[in-house]
Structures are given as structure tokens and as C-alpha cells.
Design a protein around this motif. Sequence first.
Motif, PDB file in Angstrom:
ATOM      1  N   UNK A 169       0.843  -1.189   0.000  1.00  0.00           N
ATOM      2  CA  UNK A 169       0.000   0.000   0.000  1.00  0.00           C
ATOM      3  C   UNK A 169       0.882   1.243   0.000  1.00  0.00           C
ATOM      4  N   UNK A 170       0.310   2.348  -0.487  1.00  0.00           N
ATOM      5  CA  UNK A 170       0.907   3.665  -0.338  1.00  0.00           C
ATOM      6  C   UNK A 170      -0.149   4.601   0.234  1.00  0.00           C
ATOM      7  N   UNK A 171       0.321   5.639   0.929  1.00  0.00           N
ATOM      8  CA  UNK A 171      -0.553   6.672   1.474  1.00  0.00           C
ATOM      9  C   UNK A 171      -0.131   7.997   0.854  1.00  0.00           C
ATOM     10  N   UNK A 172      -1.088   8.690   0.251  1.00  0.00           N
ATOM     11  CA  UNK A 172      -0.790   9.959  -0.412  1.00  0.00           C
ATOM     12  C   UNK A 172      -1.782  11.024   0.051  1.00  0.00           C
ATOM     13  N   UNK A 173      -1.279  12.172   0.521  1.00  0.00           N
ATOM     14  CA  UNK A 173       0.130  12.478   0.754  1.00  0.00           C
ATOM     15  C   UNK A 173       0.646  11.774   2.006  1.00  0.00           C
ATOM     16  N   UNK A 237      -2.698 -11.437   3.156  1.00  0.00           N
ATOM     17  CA  UNK A 237      -1.954 -10.265   2.703  1.00  0.00           C
ATOM     18  C   UNK A 237      -2.017  -9.182   3.776  1.00  0.00           C
ATOM     19  N   UNK A 238      -0.865  -8.567   4.061  1.00  0.00           N
ATOM     20  CA  UNK A 238      -0.778  -7.601   5.159  1.00  0.00           C
ATOM     21  C   UNK A 238       0.317  -6.597   4.818  1.00  0.00           C
ATOM     22  N   UNK A 239      -0.046  -5.316   4.673  1.00  0.00           N
ATOM     23  CA  UNK A 239       0.926  -4.292   4.289  1.00  0.00           C
ATOM     24  C   UNK A 239       0.684  -3.037   5.114  1.00  0.00           C
ATOM     25  N   UNK A 240       1.707  -2.180   5.197  1.00  0.00           N
ATOM     26  CA  UNK A 240       1.567  -0.942   5.953  1.00  0.00           C
ATOM     27  C   UNK A 240       2.383   0.157   5.292  1.00  0.00           C
ATOM     28  N   UNK A 241       2.067   1.406   5.659  1.00  0.00           N
ATOM     29  CA  UNK A 241       2.793   2.574   5.163  1.00  0.00           C
ATOM     30  C   UNK A 241       2.711   3.663   6.216  1.00  0.00           C
ATOM     31  N   UNK A 242       3.686   4.569   6.199  1.00  0.00           N
ATOM     32  CA  UNK A 242       3.758   5.624   7.199  1.00  0.00           C
ATOM     33  C   UNK A 242       2.883   6.808   6.812  1.00  0.00           C
ATOM     34  N   UNK A 243       2.308   7.456   7.823  1.00  0.00           N
ATOM     35  CA  UNK A 243       1.565   8.702   7.665  1.00  0.00           C
ATOM     36  C   UNK A 243       2.075   9.674   8.719  1.00  0.00           C
ATOM     37  N   UNK A 244       2.562  10.839   8.276  1.00  0.00           N
ATOM     38  CA  UNK A 244       3.071  11.858   9.188  1.00  0.00           C
ATOM     39  C   UNK A 244       2.054  12.981   9.328  1.00  0.00           C
ATOM     40  N   UNK A 245       1.737  13.320  10.573  1.00  0.00           N
ATOM     41  CA  UNK A 245       0.864  14.455  10.864  1.00  0.00           C
ATOM     42  C   UNK A 245       1.741  15.553  11.460  1.00  0.00           C
ATOM     43  N   UNK A 246       1.915  16.676  10.744  1.00  0.00           N
ATOM     44  CA  UNK A 246       2.820  17.722  11.225  1.00  0.00           C
ATOM     45  C   UNK A 246       2.220  18.504  12.386  1.00  0.00           C
ATOM     46  N   UNK A 247       3.085  19.211  13.102  1.00  0.00           N
ATOM     47  CA  UNK A 247       2.623  20.017  14.234  1.00  0.00           C
ATOM     48  C   UNK A 247       1.725  21.153  13.773  1.00  0.00           C
TER      49      UNK A 247
END
Length: 258
Positions: A169-173, A237-247
Amino acid sequence: MKIALVVLAAALALVIGIVATRGPATVAGACGNVRGGVDGGYAQLRFVDSREDHATFTFGQSQTGTFQPPPYELSEGAREGAHRVFRLRFSNASTVNPDGSPSLEGLALLQPDDEELRQVRLVSNANGTITWEITSEGTRCPRVAAKRYTQGTFPRVQVVVLFADRGAITVEPATMVGPQVWVSGIAFGTGAVVDVILNDTTVTAMTTDTGAFEKALYVFDLPPGVYRVRAHDRVGHDASAALTIPAQPIVPDLVPRQ
């Protein structure tokens, strides 16, 4: 902590093709070349992401030519010690916009967690040809999956090199600019229910008959930090992706008022 996670869209993915087969363990140099894409297709490389067992190349629409998955070829080169080295070459592709600004967001060298995929490195980028080097510690031949889909109103193409059968998976943005994020999955079970998980909230998506899915999400009231978005189906099937929440939100007007 209050989390609202609202589904915005159903599956929109149109998969262009899965062009490589899964294979057993192989000896050095035994992986055959994998070719795919569409002859005459043009695209701008936007994002490159790598995980322990796969690398994802996401393209946006080019200013020239017909937007399709660009022609590509994956080939195995000489070993570097115990590591297997592959070259992924894209034709009719660019990392530079017509105005001269870069279209590629990210680093030219990616080094994921040391499990199977060691590194993904940009080797050359000239005359409409982009070449990446992918180094693996695994013994299996990789397979390649490609799809075309729409992220909101933006057409996208993804080419994914997979060294395992867990999906991707991908996370955008990847860094939130407002309340909406887009989760794109590939190489999951066909016609399967997928749980998409962020923190303690789970929503579901349905894959197409080629194992792809898209999910648009709203995320509210999470404190700043780095989170994992995870997706798994009921067949392993098991996938992950990072998501950043800015300050500080980049687009504060899109964040609901308290």
C-alpha cells in the motif's frame, strides 16, 4: 482522543496488468527479465517508496504523450557478495516538470528495514530513461505489478516490485496537508475484503478482481506524529505505510474547528 475516519470513495482502481509470476527460490542470475508498461505511454515519476519486501514507483500525468504506464524492464545483474542486484529501467519517463522543477518527491537512495529489500537507488536519469538499482537479500525472483487509478482528481500509475506475497500500500500524501489521505493497495487477494486500520479505527475496502483497491479517508484530531496505516485481507496479505501528521497543518483552513 477522538478520531473520525470517514470513507470518501469506493474502489476506483483500473489495473493495467500483473506481468510477472511468483517463483520458488532461485540461484544467482536465474531470474528472467520482466517487461511491461504500454508502448507509447508517458509519465512523470512523483514518488518512490520502499518497504522490507517491495518498492513502489508512483507516476503522475506527463505534459507530453499519452498517460499510460511507461515501458519498463526489470533485469538481474551480477551479485554483490550475498546480495542480488536488479535494474529497473523506465522509458518515456521523467523526474523533471516542463518548467524545470523536480516532479520526484523523495530521496535518490532509500534503505528500508533490513529484512529482504536492502536498498533502492537512482542510478541514472537522462533522455527520458530512468534507471533504479534494487538490492535484495532474498532468494526468490521478484514479480512486478502495475495499475492505473485516480487519486481524487489526479490520475496515477503505480509499478510495484514485490519480493514477497503480502501485498503493498501507499498513502498519499505521506505528510498530511489537510484532513484527507488516499490509501492505494495492490497485489492483495482478488475480490477480497480489506481492513484499513489507523490507530484504533478500522474501515473496510473491497479489492477488484485483480487484487487492487483505493480508499480515501478523512483523519481528524490525531496529535502530531508518525503513524502506521495498515491494510490486511482475510487470505494472508498484510501491508503498511507511514503517515506523518505535522505540528502545524500546511492547509489550516481544511482542519475542522473545535
